[in-house]
Scaffold this motif. Structure first.
Motif, short mmCIF file in Angstrom:
data_model
loop_
_atom_site.label_atom_id
_atom_site.label_comp_id
_atom_site.label_asym_id
_atom_site.label_seq_id
_atom_site.Cartn_x
_atom_site.Cartn_y
_atom_site.Cartn_z
N GLU A 1 0.77 -1.28 -0.05
CA GLU A 1 0.08 -0.12 0.15
C GLU A 1 0.92 1.17 0.00
N ARG A 2 2.12 1.26 0.60
CA ARG A 2 2.99 2.41 0.68
C ARG A 2 3.54 2.61 -0.61
N SER A 3 3.64 1.48 -1.83
CA SER A 3 4.11 1.67 -2.81
C SER A 3 2.81 2.08 -3.78
N ARG A 4 1.87 1.77 -3.50
CA ARG A 4 0.58 2.15 -4.12
C ARG A 4 0.30 3.69 -3.95
N ALA A 5 0.49 4.26 -2.74
CA ALA A 5 0.35 5.44 -2.43
C ALA A 5 1.15 6.39 -3.07
N ASP A 6 2.49 6.02 -3.17
CA ASP A 6 3.61 6.44 -3.70
C ASP A 6 3.12 6.96 -5.42
N ARG A 7 2.57 5.81 -5.87
CA ARG A 7 2.19 5.89 -7.20
C ARG A 7 0.91 6.80 -7.49
N ALA A 8 0.01 6.77 -6.40
CA ALA A 8 -1.08 7.82 -6.54
C ALA A 8 -0.68 9.15 -6.35
N ASP A 9 0.35 9.56 -5.47
CA ASP A 9 0.82 10.76 -5.16
C ASP A 9 1.41 11.26 -6.68
N GLY A 10 1.99 10.48 -7.34
CA GLY A 10 2.54 10.75 -8.90
C GLY A 10 1.31 10.99 -9.57
N ASP A 11 0.42 10.22 -9.64
CA ASP A 11 -1.08 10.58 -10.39
C ASP A 11 -1.80 11.68 -10.23
N ALA A 12 -1.81 12.08 -8.91
CA ALA A 12 -2.39 13.18 -8.54
C ALA A 12 -1.93 14.37 -9.10
N ALA A 13 -0.67 14.57 -9.69
CA ALA A 13 -0.07 15.51 -10.29
C ALA A 13 -0.78 16.04 -11.54
N VAL A 14 -1.13 14.82 -12.03
CA VAL A 14 -2.08 15.02 -13.33
C VAL A 14 -3.24 15.70 -13.29
N ALA A 15 -3.95 15.38 -12.06
CA ALA A 15 -5.06 16.06 -11.82
C ALA A 15 -6.31 15.29 -12.88
N ALA A 16 -6.02 14.18 -13.36
CA ALA A 16 -6.96 13.62 -14.50
C ALA A 16 -6.93 12.24 -14.26
N LEU A 17 -8.03 11.33 -14.54
CA LEU A 17 -7.76 9.97 -14.94
C LEU A 17 -8.01 9.60 -16.36
N ASP B 1 4.39 -6.52 -10.02
CA ASP B 1 4.62 -7.66 -10.45
C ASP B 1 5.48 -8.61 -9.47
N ASP B 2 5.37 -9.81 -9.20
CA ASP B 2 6.20 -10.70 -8.64
C ASP B 2 6.83 -10.15 -7.14
N LEU B 3 5.75 -10.27 -6.32
CA LEU B 3 6.22 -10.08 -5.06
C LEU B 3 6.95 -11.33 -4.33
N GLY B 4 6.80 -12.58 -5.15
CA GLY B 4 7.57 -13.30 -4.50
C GLY B 4 7.21 -13.95 -3.34
N LEU B 5 5.92 -14.19 -2.83
CA LEU B 5 5.48 -14.75 -1.58
C LEU B 5 4.84 -15.99 -1.93
N ARG C 1 14.10 -3.18 -5.31
CA ARG C 1 14.79 -4.51 -5.07
C ARG C 1 13.63 -5.66 -5.57
N MET C 2 14.08 -6.72 -6.08
CA MET C 2 13.43 -8.01 -6.32
C MET C 2 13.90 -9.04 -5.58
N PRO C 3 12.51 -9.72 -5.00
CA PRO C 3 11.40 -9.76 -5.49
C PRO C 3 10.40 -8.86 -4.49
N SER C 4 11.06 -8.29 -3.71
CA SER C 4 10.27 -7.43 -2.53
C SER C 4 9.76 -6.44 -2.93
N GLN C 5 10.17 -5.75 -3.88
CA GLN C 5 9.58 -4.33 -4.47
C GLN C 5 9.86 -3.42 -3.76
N GLU C 6 10.72 -3.30 -2.61
CA GLU C 6 11.26 -2.36 -1.95
C GLU C 6 11.88 -1.17 -2.75
N VAL C 7 11.36 -0.16 -2.72
CA VAL C 7 11.97 1.16 -3.37
C VAL C 7 13.30 1.63 -3.21
N LEU C 8 14.39 1.35 -3.65
CA LEU C 8 15.60 1.78 -3.53
C LEU C 8 15.89 3.14 -4.02
#
Length: 873
Positions: free
Chosen positions: A320-336, A353-357, A716-723
């Motif tokens: 969800e933190r990763s998703r929130a980061d993406r949402a912040d970027g999308d908000a800059a567009v102010a459009a869907l 992709d590929d959380l590897g759990l 980082r793969m596969p954890s998706q941790e933002v480096l």
């Protein structure tokens, strides 16, 4: 059937994954019905087919072959693996060999040996043409019919080889692009071939849809006109007649097809195949014989719907933190946005992709956190593919993206390495962008069994002959039911039983489907939709036709009648064409066909080159290059990772270095839309709002859709941790096109009881549904459209919904929507309101190509908003 039951149990892992299986559909087996070989069939070809294992043909093959042999345009629309190729090769090759026999029996029957019958085969891809060449070569070899000269000819064919093909080939296999850009503009060089053209085979006809289908349809009309011009009869040569009204009986007594080409269209099962085929080849549907009853045997197919498990709570928080980061970027567009080039959205770009759990690593009660995200479909598919491979199953895994194909293959190999070191070598990826020799080698390895599992894009959806597969995994909804059944048809070919598993992505569309199987199994398949009279498409082909031969009045019915005449007059007024008493002429030095790209693609593909060796690894489409081979990007090729060292936009080259890295890269882009010119305007409602404008305004005009890749993340793969995140300095890409838009005042939103929090979801839902409904009015395809919705747009200064044509300059669809605004919006409202779902589904407001993952959507608020808008009318 025992084998399929065993493989399904393998997927279930002894019951540990049973909670992921939402539905199993058993499609019963079908017995085959055979027929005798036609009496006119060349005995050598019949012997060849028998030597290859075809003792007797299926009824539908004979029915289609008989129709084609009698000179009737034919469409054979049957399932994958039903042997459609025999239906067109038997009459086509018999015609060629019959002409040869007639020339020997009576040399006067044919004007010269150069006038023997010829056949043109068209497919949407070079790979399929190469596959058919191999198939025909095997047949002719088994038939000992080495007198028939067959070859492929396309943009990769050397000039010296083209010259031999022009002078000597009996059968030419190519694609519509080569026909459009080279063969037709240079028709004088192909005069011998066109003069003797007996059959035109259009393979995978269902692939020609939308604007691409309209382009191909007009290319085929131009072909008809030139074939008529070169017709061998003195009564028809140069007369413009498209087909002679008689049949000819050869000296040997065989009934030959009519003078002029007979079209045979091979298609997947679609709605209204005769209508689609007639529109494609340019004849009335009543002139087309449709063969739709599949008489080939089919094994029982077990179709499993699969939903990935929820993630553990601690992983969900990271997700969800990763998703929130993406949402912040999308908000800059102010459009869907609904980007027609980004089918599938974030998951397809590799963002989730590929959380590897592992499947059983879920210590938290699901009921305690019912809204947790689920494991990615690609990670689950890699698990399933690995298990199937261990148990000896031959499997194709269809992914939605090139990155997905590489990811599934690589992760599967990693799973298999500890089990048996020999197994990873039996798994590979297959996708566009590979070199032709790599693709041919992979296809051969799959056929031989050397490769047991292949993760592929839809590049293998079309008819490349890969049979004997046990299972197919479909990772994410492929967009249409036609595509779904084409992919599923790869499992259990040649009458064997097969297993298919559809693995849902974390997307409302996929989630709806796995819980509502009737939407897959008991809903009619789509029709192939395109409009060859679309003036935005037709104008370029009229110019191309005029460049080939002057367009005469008698040609107009072939190109749309009055619509063509109107466009010709407009092109003449602009100075593009010159009108004389004998017709319309192209008077410029340039090749007129060169101004029209039939696939609507722009830019030169980017070559990916290994800097240390100069080896060409593959290519990337120009439209996708900024996001996938920018400097610093990780490029994956057959499991090997490379890092892009330099990306030259000017030279269309990305230099890469081999490097093992423990991370992947994901680009981020911003999108916006600007109104350039409003050409037409309509007001709805007499009440003036606080801004001094009517409550609802409609506009049509020119817009620019801007997109720019602005940064990328290393994860980082596969954890998706933002480096880390790095900015990119890449140009803004702009699509100048036509759009229709409607705006609503703040007062109307308030009257509709749509507050500020609900407005984005209401507008987005209305946008999706309107895009889905416009093809009913504009004879287009959903993938021909894009959309943007925003609660406040800078140009309109209001809440606005845009729907635009996804082609440079526009294609007429948005203009059609503007002209039928009330009807369009009323149908949109009805579709949403009458849908029985509670909060929105693919049947109303969810889109299979939403760039925002179908979020947010508010079905109830959309109905209230549309009611208020329509009340102003």
């Amino acid at each position: 059937m025992a084998r399929v039951d065993e493989l399904l149990d393998v997927l279930l892992a002894g019951g540990r994954r049973s909670g992921q299986l939402t539905h199993v559909e058993h499609i019963p087996a079908r017995e085959g019905t055979q027929a005798d070989w036609p009496t006119w069939a060349d005995p050598s070809l019949v012997s060849g087919y028998k030597a290859l294992g075809v003792d007797r043909p299926w009824v539908h093959q004979v029915e289609a072959a008989e129709a084609a042999w009698s000179g009737k345009h034919t469409v054979v629309a049957t399932s994958t693996g039903s042997g459609k190729s025999l239906a067109f090769w038997l009459p086509a090759l018999t015609s060629v060999r019959g002409d040869r026999a007639d020339a020997a029996f009576d040399p006067g029957r044919i004007e010269s040996a150069r006038d023997r019958g010829s056949v043109l085969y068209l497919s949407p891809t070079k790979a399929l043409a190469a596959d058919q060449l191999a198939s025909v070569t095997r047949l002719l070899s088994a038939s000992r019919a080495r007198d028939v000269r067959v070859d492929t000819c396309d943009g990769d064919t050397p000039f010296s080889a083209r010259k031999w093909i022009q002078d000597h080939a009996d059968v030419v296999l190519t694609n519509p692009d080569y026909l459009h850009f080279s063969m037709l503009p240079n028709h004088a060089r192909w005069g011998r071939f066109l003069r003797s053209l007996r059959y035109v085979v259009v393979d995978e006809g269902h692939a020609f849809r939308g604007v691409f289908g309209a382009h191909v349809s007009l290319v085929l009309r131009r072909l008809q006109r030139l074939a008529a011009y070169y017709a061998p009869s003195s009564a028809t040569r140069g007369s413009g007649r498209s087909r002679a009204a008689v049949q000819q009986r050869s000296a040997s007594g065989l009934l030959l097809p009519r003078v002029g080409p007979t079209f045979v269209v091979a298609s997947a099962t679609t709605a209204d195949p005769a209508v689609s085929a007639g529109r494609l080849v340019g004849v009335d549907p009543s002139e087309v014989v449709a063969v739709t009853e599949d008489a080939s045997p089919a094994g029982r197919k077990t179709f499993a719907l699969w939903e990935p498990p929820e993630l553990p709570r601690y992983d969900a928080a990271s997700f969800e933190r990763s998703r929130a980061d993406r949402a912040d970027g999308d908000a800059a567009v102010a459009a869907l946005t609904d980007d027609p080039w980004d089918v599938g959205g974030a998951a397809d770009l590799g963002l989730v992709d590929d959380l590897g759990l592992v499947d059983d690593a879920d210590p938290v009660d699901a009921a305690a956190d019912a809204d947790r995200p689920r494991r990615s479909a690609t990670a689950v598919a890699a698990d399933l593919l690995a298990d199937l491979t261990v148990h000896g199953a031959r499997t194709l895994a269809f992914t939605r993206s090139r990155r997905g194909a590489e990811s599934v293959a690589t992760t599967t190999q990693e799973h298999l390495r500890p089990v048996d070191p020999s197994l990873p070598g039996m798994v590979a990826a297959y996708r566009g962008g590979y070199l032709p020799e790599e693709r041919r080698a992979l296809e051969a390895a799959v056929r031989s069994g050397e490769i047991r599992a292949l993760a592929t894009t839809n590049a293998l959806e079309l008819g490349v002959d890969i049979s004997g597969l046990d299972a197919v995994l479909i990772i994410g909804w492929p967009g249409t039911r036609v595509s779904l059944w084409q992919q599923a048809g790869r499992a259990g070919r040649a009458g064997a039983d097969g297993l298919v598993a559809f693995v849902a992505r974390e997307d409302p569309l996929d989630t709806f489907l796995v819980h509502n199987p009737d939407a897959i199994f008991r809903t009619p398949i789509e029709a192939t939709v395109f409009d060859p009279t679309n003036p935005y498409v037709l104008a370029g082909h009229l110019c191309a036709a005029a460049g080939e031969l002057p367009v005469r009045t008698e040609d107009l019915p072939l190109f749309g009648g009055d619509a063509a005449r109107t466009l010709l007059d407009q092109l003449t007024a602009r100075g593009t064409l010159r009108h004389r008493s004998s017709g319309w002429f192209w008077t410029h030095h340039e090749n007129a066909a060169g101004f029209t790209n039939i696939r609507g693609e722009g830019g030169t593909p980017v070559s990916v080159v290994e800097s240390a060796t100069g080896r060409l690894l593959g290519t990337v489409d120009a439209a996708a290059a900024d996001g996938s081979v920018h400097t610093g990007a990780v490029y994956v090729h057959q499991g090997e990772t490379f890092v892009v060292e330099d990306y030259s936009i000017v030279d269309s080259v990305a230099l890469v270095g081999r490097e093992d890295v423990g991370y992947g890269t994901w680009s981020r882009s911003i999108t916006s839309i600007d109104v350039i010119e409003e050409k037409e305007h309509v007001d709805w409602g007499s009440q003036v709002s606080a801004d001094g404008r009517p409550a609802v305004e409609w506009g049509f005009g020119t817009v620019e859709v801007h997109s720019q890749v602005e940064s990328f993340q290393r994860r980082r793969m596969p954890s998706q941790e933002v480096l880390g995140t790095e900015p990119l300095d890449l140009p803004v890409r702009t699509l100048r096109t036509a759009a229709v838009w409607w705006t609503v005042s703040a007062e109307l939103l308030e009257d509709a009881q749509v507050d500020a929090d609900e407005a984005p979801g209401a507008l987005h839902a209305a946008e999706h549904a309107s895009i889905g409904l416009l093809p009913l009015l504009a004879t287009c395809d959903r993938w021909d459209l894009g959309g943007v919705s925003t609660a406040m747009h800078v140009d309109t200064e209001r809440a606005t919904v845009f729907v635009y044509d996804a082609f440079p300059g526009g294609a007429g669809f948005a203009e059609r929507g503007f002209g039928l605004a009330e009807q369009w919006l009323a149908a949109t409202r009805e579709a949403i309101a009458t849908c029985p779902c509670a909060t929105g589904c693919p049947g109303c407001v969810q889109s299979p190509k939403c760039g925002n993952g179908n979020n947010p959507l508010d079905k109830a608020a959309a109905v209230r908003l549309l009611d208020a808008v329509l009340a102003q009318r």
